[in-house]
Scaffold this active site. Structure first.
Site, PDB file in Angstrom:
ATOM      1  N   CYS B 123      74.082 -19.816  49.365  1.00  0.00           N
ATOM      2  CA  CYS B 123      74.508 -19.047  50.616  1.00  0.00           C
ATOM      3  C   CYS B 123      75.761 -18.547  50.687  1.00  0.00           C
ATOM      4  CB  CYS B 123      73.994 -19.948  51.792  1.00  0.00           C
ATOM      5  SG  CYS B 123      72.741 -20.571  51.810  1.00  0.00           S
ATOM      6  N   HIS B 261      77.510 -16.946  57.472  1.00  0.00           N
ATOM      7  CA  HIS B 261      76.218 -17.094  57.023  1.00  0.00           C
ATOM      8  C   HIS B 261      74.965 -17.352  58.201  1.00  0.00           C
ATOM      9  CE1 HIS B 261      72.867 -18.594  54.710  1.00  0.00           C
ATOM     10  NE2 HIS B 261      73.332 -19.818  54.831  1.00  0.00           N
ATOM     11  N   ASN B 292      67.381 -18.053  57.960  1.00  0.00           N
ATOM     12  CA  ASN B 292      68.218 -18.111  56.784  1.00  0.00           C
ATOM     13  C   ASN B 292      67.710 -17.372  55.440  1.00  0.00           C
ATOM     14  OD1 ASN B 292      69.820 -18.789  54.661  1.00  0.00           O
ATOM     15  ND2 ASN B 292      70.151 -21.385  55.508  1.00  0.00           N
TER      16      ASN B 292
HETATM   17  C1  COA Z   1      67.363 -29.050  59.965  1.00  0.00           C
HETATM   18  C2  COA Z   1      67.974 -29.350  61.217  1.00  0.00           C
HETATM   19  C3  COA Z   1      67.576 -28.395  62.297  1.00  0.00           C
HETATM   20  C4  COA Z   1      67.393 -30.730  61.763  1.00  0.00           C
HETATM   21  O1  COA Z   1      68.064 -31.243  62.798  1.00  0.00           O
HETATM   22  P1  COA Z   1      68.349 -32.600  63.062  1.00  0.00           P
HETATM   23  O2  COA Z   1      68.949 -32.959  64.316  1.00  0.00           O
HETATM   24  O3  COA Z   1      69.302 -33.087  61.841  1.00  0.00           O
HETATM   25  O4  COA Z   1      66.939 -33.190  62.946  1.00  0.00           O
HETATM   26  P2  COA Z   1      66.791 -34.891  62.394  1.00  0.00           P
HETATM   27  O5  COA Z   1      65.710 -34.729  61.148  1.00  0.00           O
HETATM   28  O6  COA Z   1      67.770 -35.786  62.439  1.00  0.00           O
HETATM   29  O7  COA Z   1      65.517 -35.379  63.658  1.00  0.00           O
HETATM   30  C5  COA Z   1      65.955 -35.375  64.827  1.00  0.00           C
HETATM   31  C6  COA Z   1      64.755 -35.626  65.782  1.00  0.00           C
HETATM   32  O8  COA Z   1      63.949 -34.399  65.729  1.00  0.00           O
HETATM   33  C7  COA Z   1      62.558 -34.792  65.041  1.00  0.00           C
HETATM   34  N1  COA Z   1      62.304 -33.836  64.386  1.00  0.00           N
HETATM   35  C8  COA Z   1      62.673 -33.458  62.934  1.00  0.00           C
HETATM   36  N2  COA Z   1      62.367 -32.171  62.548  1.00  0.00           N
HETATM   37  C9  COA Z   1      61.316 -31.666  63.625  1.00  0.00           C
HETATM   38  C10 COA Z   1      60.605 -30.738  63.544  1.00  0.00           C
HETATM   39  N3  COA Z   1      60.595 -29.718  62.583  1.00  0.00           N
HETATM   40  N4  COA Z   1      60.055 -30.330  64.776  1.00  0.00           N
HETATM   41  C11 COA Z   1      60.301 -31.437  65.924  1.00  0.00           C
HETATM   42  N5  COA Z   1      60.877 -32.491  65.553  1.00  0.00           N
HETATM   43  C12 COA Z   1      61.408 -32.643  64.587  1.00  0.00           C
HETATM   44  C13 COA Z   1      62.882 -36.166  64.407  1.00  0.00           C
HETATM   45  O9  COA Z   1      61.779 -36.765  64.226  1.00  0.00           O
HETATM   46  C14 COA Z   1      63.810 -36.691  65.198  1.00  0.00           C
HETATM   47  O10 COA Z   1      63.375 -37.284  66.549  1.00  0.00           O
HETATM   48  P3  COA Z   1      63.742 -38.722  66.749  1.00  0.00           P
HETATM   49  O11 COA Z   1      65.244 -38.753  66.966  1.00  0.00           O
HETATM   50  O12 COA Z   1      62.786 -38.908  68.021  1.00  0.00           O
HETATM   51  O13 COA Z   1      63.432 -39.790  65.583  1.00  0.00           O
HETATM   52  C15 COA Z   1      69.387 -29.429  61.160  1.00  0.00           C
HETATM   53  O14 COA Z   1      69.756 -30.735  60.660  1.00  0.00           O
HETATM   54  C16 COA Z   1      70.163 -28.099  60.532  1.00  0.00           C
HETATM   55  O15 COA Z   1      69.866 -26.980  60.735  1.00  0.00           O
HETATM   56  N6  COA Z   1      71.013 -28.482  59.617  1.00  0.00           N
HETATM   57  C17 COA Z   1      71.783 -27.701  58.945  1.00  0.00           C
HETATM   58  C18 COA Z   1      70.973 -27.296  57.940  1.00  0.00           C
HETATM   59  C19 COA Z   1      71.453 -25.723  57.229  1.00  0.00           C
HETATM   60  O16 COA Z   1      71.592 -24.795  58.112  1.00  0.00           O
HETATM   61  N7  COA Z   1      71.331 -25.677  56.080  1.00  0.00           N
HETATM   62  C20 COA Z   1      71.546 -24.601  55.335  1.00  0.00           C
HETATM   63  C21 COA Z   1      72.828 -24.438  54.770  1.00  0.00           C
HETATM   64  S1  COA Z   1      73.022 -23.034  53.725  1.00  0.00           S
END
Ligand code: COA
Lengths: 82, 336
Positions: B123, B261, B292
């Protein structure tokens, strides 16, 4: 000098206010970040990052999951602050 | 004998002369993603800001999307294809390792015989390409360089992975970089953190398919440790963005646009806060309808800001890319 429990709570309240817009007086030890304070898992990361800077402590991702309430976070920082 | 070698002579400075983008025709709303994962439109929007993304059809290949975007960028620069002296393509989703797809794209664009090569910088690919282009122009090895970021990340998406199924999109974005009398691309602040290479990665290397019965192996996909990447982005990348401003000698008040980005709206919002960007700075929020698109996201967002009149030619923009590697690149540019 290490911060007291009161100072940590006050600092956390300011951080939560800054990140989630919750009034500082609502940030109390027994409040749950997600259920009571509108701090979701990603805002929690922001809270942790700000707390690390402010209190000179490292809070690894694996430990973040265990910080359910404000009290959990205050205790963690009390114990681990540098 | 050590002969005296004539030095090359480049332009004093470089600037972005034109920009172009291509978005696949098929728009994929969150509802469609929900057929594969247990989630909700509300969750996806609140955690990522993404409502829709474009996914490429069979005819929208890495090459064809690049030719569309590159052709537009060349036209936008007021140039003809033969004037392009080098073509740099950044992609992680072109599945044929050799030859570089850049040569085919250069050929399809009718550019003659430019230097042409691919780079792999996830990215941050656009920023890496821009830094190379600037160096080539000021060094004199090319007068005009076409930099393309292109991805078909839908090919590397595991539709059943809750953490990534909703994140990625397809598309191509391109700029033409050329000579300038004034500095119009600032110093690049870039780097890598290979100790975090596991946080965003392809699940399996391709040679697994040679070594194992392919029926037994699931096709590779992108995986990431979302929280770790989020933490890195909001904490470390805000510092890199600040450093790019400092090195360019540009204050937040002097900015017209911020084009990060397009990974996640939450990362963008957090960066705006940390950088204390004033209200008047236009922020690219293309992730909402594009998802993305990795290396393509910055030029696509740039093109949209200019096309919709949210930013104009001559505006000063901070750009920052970051992702798998982990790698990052930030700089300040004058918009074409
Ligand atoms: C992917 C992303 C949105 C996930 O969010 P998060 O808060 O880290 O998600 P987690 O895996 O910790 O889960 C948090 C909660 O949401 C739930 N959850 C996870 N994925 C889910 C989905 N797709 N839909 C609904 N709920 C979801 C989990 O079960 C968890 O619930 P709980 O707290 O009751 O156990 C986030 O981590 C993100 O965008 N990170 C940056 C990634 C990025 O941009 N990468 C590219 C860089 S180039």
């Amino acid at each position: 000098m290490a911060a007291t429990q009161e100072e940590i709570l006050e600092g956390l309240a300011e951080i939560v206010n800054e990140i989630a817009g919750i009034p500082t007086e609502d940030v109390l030890l027994d409040k749950s970040f997600t259920d009571d304070l509108d701090v979701d898992s990603l805002s929690m990361v922001e809270v942790v990052v700000a707390a690390e800077e402010r209190f000179d402590v490292k809070i690894p991702d694996d430990d973040v999951k265990n910080l359910k309430t404000v009290g959990d976070a205050v205790d963690y920082i009390l114990k681990h602050q540098g | 004998m050590t002969a005296k070698i004539k030095p090359s002579k480049g332009a004093p400075y470089a600037r972005i002369l034109g920009v172009g983008g291509y978005r696949p025709t098929r728009v994929v709303p969150n509802e469609e993603i929900l057929k594969h994962i247990d989630s909700s439109d509300e969750w996806i929007r609140s955690r990522s800001g993404i409502a829709t993304r474009h996914w490429a059809g069979p005819d929208e290949t890495v090459a064809t999307m690049s030719v569309e975007a590159g052709g537009k960028a060349i036209a936008d620069a007021g140039l003809s294809p033969e004037q392009i002296g080098a073509v740099i393509v950044s992609t992680v989703s072109h599945f044929k390792q050799t030859p570089a797809i850049a040569t085919e794209i250069a050929h399809l664009l009718g550019t003659g015989k430019p230097a042409a090569f691919d780079i792999s910088a996830g990215c941050a690919g656009f920023g890496y390409g821009l830094a190379l282009a600037k160096g080539m122009i000021t060094d004199g090895s090319a007068e005009h360089v076409l930099v393309i970021g292109v991805e078909r990340l839908s090919d590397l998406t595991d539709l059943e992975d809750r953490a990534t199924a909703f994140l990625f999109g397809d598309g191509a974005g391109a700029v033409v970089v050329g000579p300038s009398k004034e500095p119009a691309i600032g110093p690049t602040v870039w780097g890598s953190e290979g100790d975090k290479s596991d946080t965003i990665t392809q699940t399996l290397p391709w040679d697994v398919y040679r070594d194992q019965d392919s029926a037994e192996v699931r096709y590779p996909a992108l995986r990431q440790e979302g929280q770790a990447v989020f933490r890195w982005a909001v904490y470390e990348m805000a510092k890199v963005a600040q450093q790019a401003l400092d090195e360019a000698g540009v204050a937040p008040e002097d900015l017209d646009a911020f084009i990060p980005h397009q990974a996640n709206m939450r990362i963008i919002d957090s960066m705006i806060k940390t950088l204390k960007l004033p209200e008047h700075v236009t922020v690219a929020r293309d992730v909402e309808t594009t998802g993305n698109t990795s290396a393509a996201s910055i030029p696509l967002a740039m093109e949209r800001l200019l096309a919709t009149g949210q930013a104009k030619s001559g505006d000063t923009a901070l750009v920052i890319g970051f992702g798998a590697g982990l790698v990052y690149a930030a700089t300040v540019v004058t918009l074409p």
